[in-house]
Design a protein around this motif. Sequence first.
Motif, PDB file in Angstrom:
ATOM      1  N   ASP A 181     115.051 -16.685 -69.517  1.00  0.00           N
ATOM      2  CA  ASP A 181     115.613 -15.611 -70.421  1.00  0.00           C
ATOM      3  C   ASP A 181     114.625 -14.856 -70.787  1.00  0.00           C
ATOM      4  OD1 ASP A 181     118.393 -16.301 -70.012  1.00  0.00           O
ATOM      5  OD2 ASP A 181     118.304 -17.998 -71.395  1.00  0.00           O
ATOM      6  N   GLU A 182     113.663 -15.604 -71.292  1.00  0.00           N
ATOM      7  CA  GLU A 182     112.364 -14.952 -71.976  1.00  0.00           C
ATOM      8  C   GLU A 182     111.103 -15.503 -71.837  1.00  0.00           C
ATOM      9  OE1 GLU A 182     111.491 -13.046 -76.441  1.00  0.00           O
ATOM     10  OE2 GLU A 182     112.737 -14.822 -76.132  1.00  0.00           O
ATOM     11  N   ILE A 183     109.968 -14.547 -71.582  1.00  0.00           N
ATOM     12  CA  ILE A 183     108.827 -15.002 -71.518  1.00  0.00           C
ATOM     13  C   ILE A 183     107.896 -14.243 -72.657  1.00  0.00           C
ATOM     14  CG2 ILE A 183     106.584 -14.829 -70.318  1.00  0.00           C
ATOM     15  CD1 ILE A 183     108.479 -14.198 -67.752  1.00  0.00           C
ATOM     16  N   GLY A 209     118.002 -20.430 -72.513  1.00  0.00           N
ATOM     17  CA  GLY A 209     118.801 -20.883 -73.581  1.00  0.00           C
ATOM     18  C   GLY A 209     118.248 -21.161 -74.911  1.00  0.00           C
ATOM     19  N   ASP A 210     118.301 -22.380 -75.409  1.00  0.00           N
ATOM     20  CA  ASP A 210     117.692 -22.816 -76.478  1.00  0.00           C
ATOM     21  C   ASP A 210     116.475 -23.934 -76.523  1.00  0.00           C
ATOM     22  OD1 ASP A 210     119.238 -25.013 -75.813  1.00  0.00           O
ATOM     23  OD2 ASP A 210     120.136 -25.224 -77.765  1.00  0.00           O
ATOM     24  N   LEU A 211     116.202 -23.866 -75.081  1.00  0.00           N
ATOM     25  CA  LEU A 211     114.859 -24.696 -74.797  1.00  0.00           C
ATOM     26  C   LEU A 211     113.919 -23.812 -74.366  1.00  0.00           C
ATOM     27  CD1 LEU A 211     116.721 -27.420 -72.468  1.00  0.00           C
ATOM     28  CD2 LEU A 211     116.014 -27.522 -74.812  1.00  0.00           C
ATOM     29  N   TYR A 212     112.522 -24.218 -74.992  1.00  0.00           N
ATOM     30  CA  TYR A 212     111.275 -23.741 -74.563  1.00  0.00           C
ATOM     31  C   TYR A 212     110.428 -24.654 -73.917  1.00  0.00           C
ATOM     32  CZ  TYR A 212     112.903 -20.399 -78.155  1.00  0.00           C
ATOM     33  OH  TYR A 212     113.418 -19.158 -78.839  1.00  0.00           O
ATOM     34  N   GLY A 213     109.522 -24.007 -73.128  1.00  0.00           N
ATOM     35  CA  GLY A 213     108.529 -24.769 -72.229  1.00  0.00           C
ATOM     36  C   GLY A 213     107.180 -23.961 -72.261  1.00  0.00           C
ATOM     37  N   THR A 214     106.171 -24.623 -72.579  1.00  0.00           N
ATOM     38  CA  THR A 214     104.918 -23.882 -72.698  1.00  0.00           C
ATOM     39  C   THR A 214     103.818 -24.259 -71.817  1.00  0.00           C
ATOM     40  OG1 THR A 214     105.385 -23.308 -75.207  1.00  0.00           O
ATOM     41  CG2 THR A 214     103.056 -23.216 -74.222  1.00  0.00           C
ATOM     42  N   LYS A 220     111.806 -31.026 -71.037  1.00  0.00           N
ATOM     43  CA  LYS A 220     112.788 -30.873 -72.245  1.00  0.00           C
ATOM     44  C   LYS A 220     114.290 -30.987 -71.727  1.00  0.00           C
ATOM     45  CE  LYS A 220     109.096 -29.762 -74.710  1.00  0.00           C
ATOM     46  NZ  LYS A 220     108.856 -28.388 -75.043  1.00  0.00           N
ATOM     47  N   ALA A 221     114.743 -30.217 -70.657  1.00  0.00           N
ATOM     48  CA  ALA A 221     116.047 -30.246 -70.322  1.00  0.00           C
ATOM     49  C   ALA A 221     116.355 -31.665 -69.785  1.00  0.00           C
ATOM     50  CB  ALA A 221     116.281 -29.327 -69.303  1.00  0.00           C
ATOM     51  N   ARG A 222     115.511 -32.378 -69.084  1.00  0.00           N
ATOM     52  CA  ARG A 222     115.844 -33.694 -68.608  1.00  0.00           C
ATOM     53  C   ARG A 222     115.514 -35.095 -69.706  1.00  0.00           C
ATOM     54  NH1 ARG A 222     114.689 -34.911 -63.394  1.00  0.00           N
ATOM     55  NH2 ARG A 222     114.954 -36.940 -63.774  1.00  0.00           N
ATOM     56  N   ARG A 223     114.631 -34.435 -70.675  1.00  0.00           N
ATOM     57  CA  ARG A 223     114.209 -35.489 -71.794  1.00  0.00           C
ATOM     58  C   ARG A 223     113.542 -36.552 -71.161  1.00  0.00           C
ATOM     59  NH1 ARG A 223     120.113 -36.118 -75.152  1.00  0.00           N
ATOM     60  NH2 ARG A 223     120.375 -34.035 -75.757  1.00  0.00           N
ATOM     61  N   ALA A 224     112.514 -36.173 -70.391  1.00  0.00           N
ATOM     62  CA  ALA A 224     111.885 -36.928 -69.819  1.00  0.00           C
ATOM     63  C   ALA A 224     110.297 -36.355 -69.797  1.00  0.00           C
ATOM     64  CB  ALA A 224     112.183 -37.146 -68.190  1.00  0.00           C
ATOM     65  N   PRO A 225     109.217 -37.276 -69.822  1.00  0.00           N
ATOM     66  CA  PRO A 225     108.080 -36.892 -69.786  1.00  0.00           C
ATOM     67  C   PRO A 225     107.563 -36.408 -68.364  1.00  0.00           C
ATOM     68  CG  PRO A 225     107.915 -39.227 -69.928  1.00  0.00           C
ATOM     69  CD  PRO A 225     109.483 -38.630 -69.925  1.00  0.00           C
ATOM     70  N   LEU A 226     106.652 -35.636 -68.284  1.00  0.00           N
ATOM     71  CA  LEU A 226     105.951 -34.838 -67.207  1.00  0.00           C
ATOM     72  C   LEU A 226     105.818 -36.018 -66.123  1.00  0.00           C
ATOM     73  CD1 LEU A 226     105.233 -32.641 -65.270  1.00  0.00           C
ATOM     74  CD2 LEU A 226     103.086 -32.446 -66.388  1.00  0.00           C
ATOM     75  N   PRO A 270     105.201  -8.756 -77.780  1.00  0.00           N
ATOM     76  CA  PRO A 270     106.319  -8.364 -78.909  1.00  0.00           C
ATOM     77  C   PRO A 270     107.718  -9.071 -78.442  1.00  0.00           C
ATOM     78  CG  PRO A 270     105.004  -6.457 -78.255  1.00  0.00           C
ATOM     79  CD  PRO A 270     104.415  -7.740 -77.308  1.00  0.00           C
ATOM     80  N   SER A 271     108.426  -9.832 -79.270  1.00  0.00           N
ATOM     81  CA  SER A 271     109.582 -10.190 -78.923  1.00  0.00           C
ATOM     82  C   SER A 271     110.909  -9.459 -79.423  1.00  0.00           C
ATOM     83  CB  SER A 271     109.529 -11.734 -79.303  1.00  0.00           C
ATOM     84  OG  SER A 271     110.630 -12.332 -79.206  1.00  0.00           O
ATOM     85  N   THR A 272     111.857  -9.325 -78.482  1.00  0.00           N
ATOM     86  CA  THR A 272     113.118  -8.923 -78.891  1.00  0.00           C
ATOM     87  C   THR A 272     114.090  -9.773 -79.804  1.00  0.00           C
ATOM     88  OG1 THR A 272     114.119  -9.349 -76.975  1.00  0.00           O
ATOM     89  CG2 THR A 272     113.083  -7.266 -76.797  1.00  0.00           C
ATOM     90  N   GLU A 273     113.447 -10.970 -79.839  1.00  0.00           N
ATOM     91  CA  GLU A 273     114.207 -12.029 -80.564  1.00  0.00           C
ATOM     92  C   GLU A 273     113.482 -12.705 -81.547  1.00  0.00           C
ATOM     93  OE1 GLU A 273     116.279 -14.644 -78.017  1.00  0.00           O
ATOM     94  OE2 GLU A 273     116.869 -13.209 -76.716  1.00  0.00           O
ATOM     95  N   THR A 274     113.869 -13.753 -82.283  1.00  0.00           N
ATOM     96  CA  THR A 274     113.112 -14.487 -83.089  1.00  0.00           C
ATOM     97  C   THR A 274     111.853 -15.115 -82.471  1.00  0.00           C
ATOM     98  OG1 THR A 274     115.012 -15.002 -84.576  1.00  0.00           O
ATOM     99  CG2 THR A 274     113.176 -16.412 -84.898  1.00  0.00           C
TER     100      THR A 274
END
Length: 395
Positions: free
Chosen positions: A14-16, A49-54, A129-135, A386-390
């Motif tokens: 959804d966003e980068i 959604g409400d998940l982030y990955g960096t 994060k989605a799978r709740r599992a380490p890499l 710049p972000s369009t959201e929080t």
Amino acid sequence: MTGPGAAPLTLPVDEITVRVLAAPLRERVPMSFSALTARRTVLVTLRSGDLYGTGESWVNYPEWGWRERLATLDGIRPHVLGADAADPPALMAALAARLHGVARQWGAPGPLWQALSGIDMAAWDLLGKARRAPLATLLAERAGHRGPLPAVVPAYGSGVGPTDVELLTERALERGLGAVKIKVGFTEETDLATVRAVRAVAGPDLPVFADANQAWDVPTAERMCALLGAYGIEWFEEPLAEDRPEELAELARRTGIRLAGGENVYGAEACAAYAALPGFAHLQPDPAKTMGVSMSDAAGRLPGSARLSPHCYGAAPCLASSVHLVAAAPRPGLVELDLRPNPLRTDIAAGPALTADGTLTVPTAPGLGLRYDPEAVDRFTDYRTPSTETEPLPC
């Protein structure tokens, strides 16, 4: 899938968000080809959604590389938004196939791979994060391995020389590290002084590796490998330019040395030519630079006997990815731990911990398993999109 009969997991991007982090150095760090004046990295955060990955994109060189990276990631952005990050290798392959024609015309396949590596690493963190599992668990499961994985992986200290040789060698010994890597490729006098100083501090038994950063031609490499080899060098990393594997094979044939390399070989397919070379002992893809996590893992599963020992001269995400990659590899090697100060690795996030016996713990939290310090991230942030959201935190 999350369970029997469940719908397949999807993670539409959804966003980068992109951040440039920088930490100026008090003293320049000499290399055979240039000098490092600041620690820099680019953090790439994907939101679904409400998940982030960096993830992390490598920008050590040149000094203006971070500006190019911002432009490249901005150009890639339309191809990533809306894409499904639930299968990072498929996403990486699709992006590479779509964009490498442009990269060839541009004459910049390296910067493109470096940008894609940050996106790929972020996608794996997001999937974890989605799978709740380490890499490491995700990588092992993808390869069909479901047994227990190691809790720690071996590490070695790098960045020794041509300055602060005694100090850095002592630091490695104090931290329990079982090997050190010296920087060579300067003058013959300088390179020999470095290895002699290491041996004076550490004695004859500590394993020592040598990294020439592609500084030599074949005759010079043959002479220097003989001179340095007299001090018990266990492998020579990038003694020659990494775009001529046939010359590396000839050097190994002439000298009998063990070779290491891969930090400047882009893509797992290109890595295959090196994995097959006689005397090639350690493959060193950089998950933040040359192949991301997906293709670094694929490189470690190539036929041959070479061990996976990722190159790591970056920030916290690169180190965490390297630890997970080695933990999941069928032929695990060593994780590189730079001995010089780097707050972008040590201060912005908590992750793999160095044990008393010189190993690094494998994070068990989801994804890369990093716990970011927002204040530290903000302190080192030079630029953010710049972000369009929080404004999201990289977590």
